[in-house]
Design a protein around this motif. Structure first.
Motif, PDB file in Angstrom:
ATOM      1  N   UNK A   1     -59.319 -26.326   3.601  1.00  0.00           N
ATOM      2  CA  UNK A   1     -58.846 -25.499   4.529  1.00  0.00           C
ATOM      3  C   UNK A   1     -58.270 -26.035   5.938  1.00  0.00           C
ATOM      4  N   UNK A   2     -58.624 -27.346   6.070  1.00  0.00           N
ATOM      5  CA  UNK A   2     -57.883 -27.859   7.458  1.00  0.00           C
ATOM      6  C   UNK A   2     -56.866 -28.323   7.261  1.00  0.00           C
ATOM      7  N   UNK A   3     -56.293 -28.739   8.610  1.00  0.00           N
ATOM      8  CA  UNK A   3     -54.751 -29.246   8.652  1.00  0.00           C
ATOM      9  C   UNK A   3     -54.933 -30.610   9.403  1.00  0.00           C
ATOM     10  N   UNK A   4     -54.180 -31.614   9.157  1.00  0.00           N
ATOM     11  CA  UNK A   4     -54.247 -32.872  10.030  1.00  0.00           C
ATOM     12  C   UNK A   4     -52.924 -33.274  10.326  1.00  0.00           C
ATOM     13  N   UNK A   5     -52.623 -33.333  11.642  1.00  0.00           N
ATOM     14  CA  UNK A   5     -51.519 -33.983  12.029  1.00  0.00           C
ATOM     15  C   UNK A   5     -51.510 -35.251  12.153  1.00  0.00           C
ATOM     16  N   UNK A   6     -50.938 -36.040  11.224  1.00  0.00           N
ATOM     17  CA  UNK A   6     -50.886 -37.504  11.159  1.00  0.00           C
ATOM     18  C   UNK A   6     -49.662 -38.195  10.602  1.00  0.00           C
ATOM     19  N   UNK A   7     -49.601 -39.339  10.798  1.00  0.00           N
ATOM     20  CA  UNK A   7     -48.660 -40.171  10.410  1.00  0.00           C
ATOM     21  C   UNK A   7     -48.899 -40.865   8.905  1.00  0.00           C
ATOM     22  N   UNK A   8     -48.102 -40.783   8.215  1.00  0.00           N
ATOM     23  CA  UNK A   8     -48.454 -41.655   6.525  1.00  0.00           C
ATOM     24  C   UNK A   8     -48.207 -43.185   6.760  1.00  0.00           C
ATOM     25  N   UNK A   9     -49.429 -43.879   6.535  1.00  0.00           N
ATOM     26  CA  UNK A   9     -49.293 -45.210   6.806  1.00  0.00           C
ATOM     27  C   UNK A   9     -49.427 -45.950   5.452  1.00  0.00           C
ATOM     28  N   UNK A  10     -49.655 -45.237   4.287  1.00  0.00           N
ATOM     29  CA  UNK A  10     -50.042 -45.937   3.139  1.00  0.00           C
ATOM     30  C   UNK A  10     -50.072 -45.077   1.922  1.00  0.00           C
ATOM     31  N   UNK A  11     -49.343 -45.295   0.727  1.00  0.00           N
ATOM     32  CA  UNK A  11     -49.326 -44.555  -0.506  1.00  0.00           C
ATOM     33  C   UNK A  11     -50.022 -45.367  -1.546  1.00  0.00           C
ATOM     34  N   UNK A  12     -50.832 -44.934  -2.358  1.00  0.00           N
ATOM     35  CA  UNK A  12     -51.553 -45.803  -3.249  1.00  0.00           C
ATOM     36  C   UNK A  12     -51.162 -45.050  -4.785  1.00  0.00           C
ATOM     37  N   UNK A  13     -52.031 -45.418  -5.746  1.00  0.00           N
ATOM     38  CA  UNK A  13     -51.647 -44.876  -6.979  1.00  0.00           C
ATOM     39  C   UNK A  13     -52.037 -43.206  -7.095  1.00  0.00           C
ATOM     40  N   UNK A  14     -53.241 -42.851  -6.240  1.00  0.00           N
ATOM     41  CA  UNK A  14     -53.667 -41.507  -6.361  1.00  0.00           C
ATOM     42  C   UNK A  14     -54.076 -41.002  -5.023  1.00  0.00           C
ATOM     43  N   UNK A  15     -53.656 -41.571  -3.973  1.00  0.00           N
ATOM     44  CA  UNK A  15     -54.266 -41.303  -2.474  1.00  0.00           C
ATOM     45  C   UNK A  15     -52.987 -41.533  -1.560  1.00  0.00           C
ATOM     46  N   UNK A  16     -53.425 -41.093  -0.387  1.00  0.00           N
ATOM     47  CA  UNK A  16     -52.390 -41.618   0.739  1.00  0.00           C
ATOM     48  C   UNK A  16     -53.362 -41.867   1.872  1.00  0.00           C
ATOM     49  N   UNK A  17     -52.742 -42.756   2.851  1.00  0.00           N
ATOM     50  CA  UNK A  17     -53.675 -43.177   3.964  1.00  0.00           C
ATOM     51  C   UNK A  17     -52.883 -42.573   5.188  1.00  0.00           C
ATOM     52  N   UNK A  18     -53.454 -41.758   6.104  1.00  0.00           N
ATOM     53  CA  UNK A  18     -53.142 -41.238   7.282  1.00  0.00           C
ATOM     54  C   UNK A  18     -53.531 -41.689   8.502  1.00  0.00           C
ATOM     55  N   UNK A  19     -52.746 -41.934   9.442  1.00  0.00           N
ATOM     56  CA  UNK A  19     -53.240 -42.348  11.016  1.00  0.00           C
ATOM     57  C   UNK A  19     -53.090 -41.299  11.646  1.00  0.00           C
ATOM     58  N   UNK A  20     -54.183 -40.775  12.422  1.00  0.00           N
ATOM     59  CA  UNK A  20     -54.326 -39.811  13.435  1.00  0.00           C
ATOM     60  C   UNK A  20     -53.960 -40.223  14.722  1.00  0.00           C
ATOM     61  N   UNK A  21     -52.816 -40.074  15.359  1.00  0.00           N
ATOM     62  CA  UNK A  21     -52.420 -40.565  16.699  1.00  0.00           C
ATOM     63  C   UNK A  21     -53.523 -40.145  17.862  1.00  0.00           C
ATOM     64  N   UNK A  22     -54.058 -38.913  17.803  1.00  0.00           N
ATOM     65  CA  UNK A  22     -54.950 -38.517  18.672  1.00  0.00           C
ATOM     66  C   UNK A  22     -56.373 -39.111  18.553  1.00  0.00           C
TER      67      UNK A  22
END
Length: 201
Positions: A62-83
């Motif tokens: 139910x949360x939202x995260x404002x973040x940049x996409x820094x990686x894409x894997x087989x079944x996941x993403x890596x996000x970097x939250x600037x804050x």
């Protein structure tokens, strides 16, 4: 003179019909192309052509995260939250319930014809990355889809689950500091964050 106009009208009508048929074929070809497009391909384009527009990730807890996409894997993403400025947030693809972005970014990612992951990234599963965090003994915070959060150190990671020793953030994983243990299936995770800024990419 009237026959010339008649033939001109027929030519115009035939050209219009050809144009309409070609447009219909183009539209059907585009529908077929988009029907074969995977979200991972679109995310790869979003990462490769990172724009300055804001992207908001709506997650299964139910949360939202404002973040940049820094990686894409087989079944996941890596996000970097600037804050936050520390750590990487790993999100399993099934935990993403929506991605808010500008219409321009949305259309740009839909044109992801040849977008593919690199050979290594396409083989890096969520479990593979979690096992790397086990090897590093990195402290983590994780959030379940139910909304419950935990902090601690991952002791081991199987094919579809992890074991975590619970302790306060910032404290070492020592027997006296551990407050409990949990086995958590990957399918229950909304996100996992390496608290010490460990890079997984």
């Amino acid at each position: 003179m009237r026959w010339d106009r008649f033939f001109d009208d027929l030519e115009d009508q035939l050209a219009s019909e050809w144009e309409a048929e070609r447009a219909a074929l183009d539209t059907e070809a585009e529908r077929l192309r988009v029907s074969r497009l995977e979200m991972r391909q679109r995310l790869t384009v979003l990462q490769a052509e990172a724009s300055h527009s804001e992207v908001s990730w709506e997650l299964s807890d139910g949360s939202s995260l404002n973040a940049g996409l820094v990686g894409v894997g087989a079944d996941w993403v890596a996000l970097s939250d600037a804050a936050r400025r520390t750590g990487i947030t790993l999100v399993p693809l099934p935990a993403i319930v929506g991605i808010r972005m500008s219409q321009a970014d949305l259309l740009r990612t839909a044109r992801a014809d040849g977008a593919t992951l690199s050979g290594l990234a396409s083989r890096m599963t969520f479990g593979f990355v979690v096992r790397d965090l086990v090897r590093r003994r990195a402290a983590v915070a994780l959030q379940l889809s139910s909304g419950r959060g935990m902090t601690g150190t991952i002791d081991r990671a199987g094919a579809d689950h992890l074991d975590i020793a619970l302790h306060d953030p910032g404290s070492p994983r020592r027997t006296g500091e551990v407050t409990g243990y949990r086995m958590v299936p990957f399918s229950a995770l909304a996100w996992l964050r390496a608290e010490e800024g460990v890079s997984v990419l």
